[in-house]
Design a protein around this motif. Structure first.
Motif, mmCIF file in Angstrom:
data_model
loop_
_atom_site.group_PDB
_atom_site.id
_atom_site.type_symbol
_atom_site.label_atom_id
_atom_site.label_comp_id
_atom_site.label_asym_id
_atom_site.label_seq_id
_atom_site.Cartn_x
_atom_site.Cartn_y
_atom_site.Cartn_z
ATOM 1 N N PRO A 1 0.880 -1.279 0.039
ATOM 2 C CA PRO A 1 -0.086 -0.043 0.081
ATOM 3 C C PRO A 1 0.768 1.280 0.076
ATOM 4 O O PRO A 1 0.499 2.261 -0.765
ATOM 5 C CB PRO A 1 -0.811 -0.127 1.279
ATOM 6 N N LEU A 2 1.801 1.442 0.641
ATOM 7 C CA LEU A 2 2.677 2.669 0.915
ATOM 8 C C LEU A 2 3.508 2.578 -0.546
ATOM 9 O O LEU A 2 3.981 3.779 -0.909
ATOM 10 C CB LEU A 2 3.627 2.361 2.037
ATOM 11 N N LEU A 3 3.807 1.514 -1.139
ATOM 12 C CA LEU A 3 4.535 1.577 -2.431
ATOM 13 C C LEU A 3 3.513 1.861 -3.595
ATOM 14 O O LEU A 3 4.073 1.727 -4.860
ATOM 15 C CB LEU A 3 5.327 0.238 -2.702
ATOM 16 N N SER A 4 2.428 1.926 -3.606
ATOM 17 C CA SER A 4 1.389 2.033 -4.800
ATOM 18 C C SER A 4 1.719 2.917 -5.411
ATOM 19 O O SER A 4 1.469 2.766 -6.653
ATOM 20 C CB SER A 4 0.144 1.740 -3.821
ATOM 21 N N PRO A 5 2.041 4.344 -5.117
ATOM 22 C CA PRO A 5 2.339 5.327 -6.164
ATOM 23 C C PRO A 5 3.529 5.059 -6.969
ATOM 24 O O PRO A 5 3.329 5.185 -8.124
ATOM 25 C CB PRO A 5 2.612 6.455 -5.256
ATOM 26 N N THR A 6 4.521 4.401 -6.343
ATOM 27 C CA THR A 6 5.549 3.968 -7.389
ATOM 28 C C THR A 6 5.127 2.656 -8.138
ATOM 29 O O THR A 6 5.454 2.717 -9.425
ATOM 30 C CB THR A 6 6.887 3.455 -6.442
ATOM 31 N N LEU A 7 4.212 1.712 -7.669
ATOM 32 C CA LEU A 7 3.932 0.624 -8.617
ATOM 33 C C LEU A 7 2.965 1.427 -9.762
ATOM 34 O O LEU A 7 2.952 0.683 -10.806
ATOM 35 C CB LEU A 7 3.135 -0.362 -7.742
ATOM 36 N N LEU A 8 2.309 2.426 -9.375
ATOM 37 C CA LEU A 8 1.278 3.033 -10.550
ATOM 38 C C LEU A 8 2.384 3.574 -11.715
ATOM 39 O O LEU A 8 2.037 3.341 -12.981
ATOM 40 C CB LEU A 8 0.575 4.218 -10.087
#
Length: 321
Positions: free
Chosen positions: A236-243
């Protein structure tokens, strides 16, 4: 009772409001004008580059897709004929199917490998060893895709390739990596992912470094460890990078060209033929720039549609700190 009226002479006087002074235009100082001019000079190369190399080619392709043009004869207006031909051409339809299949498998494998390696390197490891791994994983991305594909074509050769020689040592029969319909697509995907995952890997490394360590420490005190910690906290905290990583990976995968062109030339048959390969063949081999532009416009629309869907879904799945 009688109403006593106050004479007009004794009524309180109403003072008129003072007139609002007219707004005075404040001229920008010489320093502000200099700062704006400097900002414009810095932005000018980027703006000119975007206009010349992005806006103009896209506009030209859209206009050219409405004409028949073979470079030799003058352009002839065709209207939507090129698009009708595209939608009924089996080779074009197969190329779109191959490209979408390639995108799904290659992007999923690329992000999975990159994220797994980033999580592994984020653990306890000497700084010098972590730097070595980062450089090694990113190095294939610096190399030319065509040169890598040429080398891989020899490595995966069915008769004298190193890969078949190695698996032959353990008694496995030679595999037709580049001449079998299913094996050829798998080989192209492996070669592509091997070169491209380094970019996603660096994005994930940067994203993991931005996650505060206190959050993981608090989760460890609550008993969250291993896979549970990564699924409930890290992702969840890495989701912007995943996007960001997924958007870039999908756009690049939809435009794949060098690997299938060099490794298999789109074969066997049309098993690995992609949309960009069709554009190249229509334009530079068949000299049908109108139909090639129509296919390019459809690919552009597909990329924009997929990207829009990603950003739409990001409202639900992406969590910003």
């Amino acid at each position: 009772m009688t109403n006593t009226q106050v004479p007009n002479s004794q009524a309180p006087a109403v003072r008129p409001r003072p007139a609002t002074p007219p707004a005075v235009a404040v001229r920008p100082s010489v320093r502000d004008r200099g700062a704006r001019l400097l900002a414009a000079l810095f932005l000018a190369p980027t703006v000119v580059g975007i206009v010349v190399f992005t806006v103009v080619p896209i506009t030209g392709s859209i206009v050219l897709s409405l004409f028949h043009w073979n470079v030799i004869d003058p352009p002839r207006f065709a209207g939507g004929a090129n698009y009708r031909t595209t939608f009924t051409d089996s080779t074009v339809l197969v190329s779109f199917r191959n490209t979408l299949l390639f995108m799904v498998l290659a992007v999923a494998l690329q992000l999975l490998i990159a994220l797994s390696l980033a999580l592994a390197l984020n653990g306890r490891m000497p700084v010098w060893l972590r730097s070595v791994f980062r450089s090694a994983f990113f190095f294939p991305l610096v190399l030319s895709a065509a040169s890598i594909s040429v080398v891989m074509k020899y490595l995966f050769n069915q008769d004298f390739g190193v890969v078949n020689w190695l698996i032959g040592l353990v008694g496995v029969a030679p595999v037709p990596w580049l001449t079998s319909e299913h094996a050829a697509m798998a080989t192209v995907i492996l070669v592509y992912v091997w070169q491209q995952f380094g970019f996603s890997f660096l994005l994930f490394v940067g994203g993991l470094n931005n996650i505060p360590k206190e959050i993981h420490e608090a989760a460890a005190l609550d008993g969250a460890t291993g896979l549970r910690k990564h699924l409930g906290i890290t992702l969840p905290l890495l989701s912007p990078t995943l996007l960001v990583a997924s958007v870039v990976a999908i756009i690049n995968a939809l435009q794949v060209f060098e690997q299938p062109y060099v490794l298999t030339d789109g074969g066997p048959g049309d098993a690995t033929r992609t949309v960009v390969m069709v554009i190249y063949e229509r334009a530079f081999e068949q000299l049908d720039f109108g139909e090639a532009s129509a296919v390019g416009v459809l690919l552009f629309v597909l990329i924009m549609a997929v990207t829009a869907v990603q950003f739409r879904l990001s409202r639900r799945f992406v969590h910003y700190q």
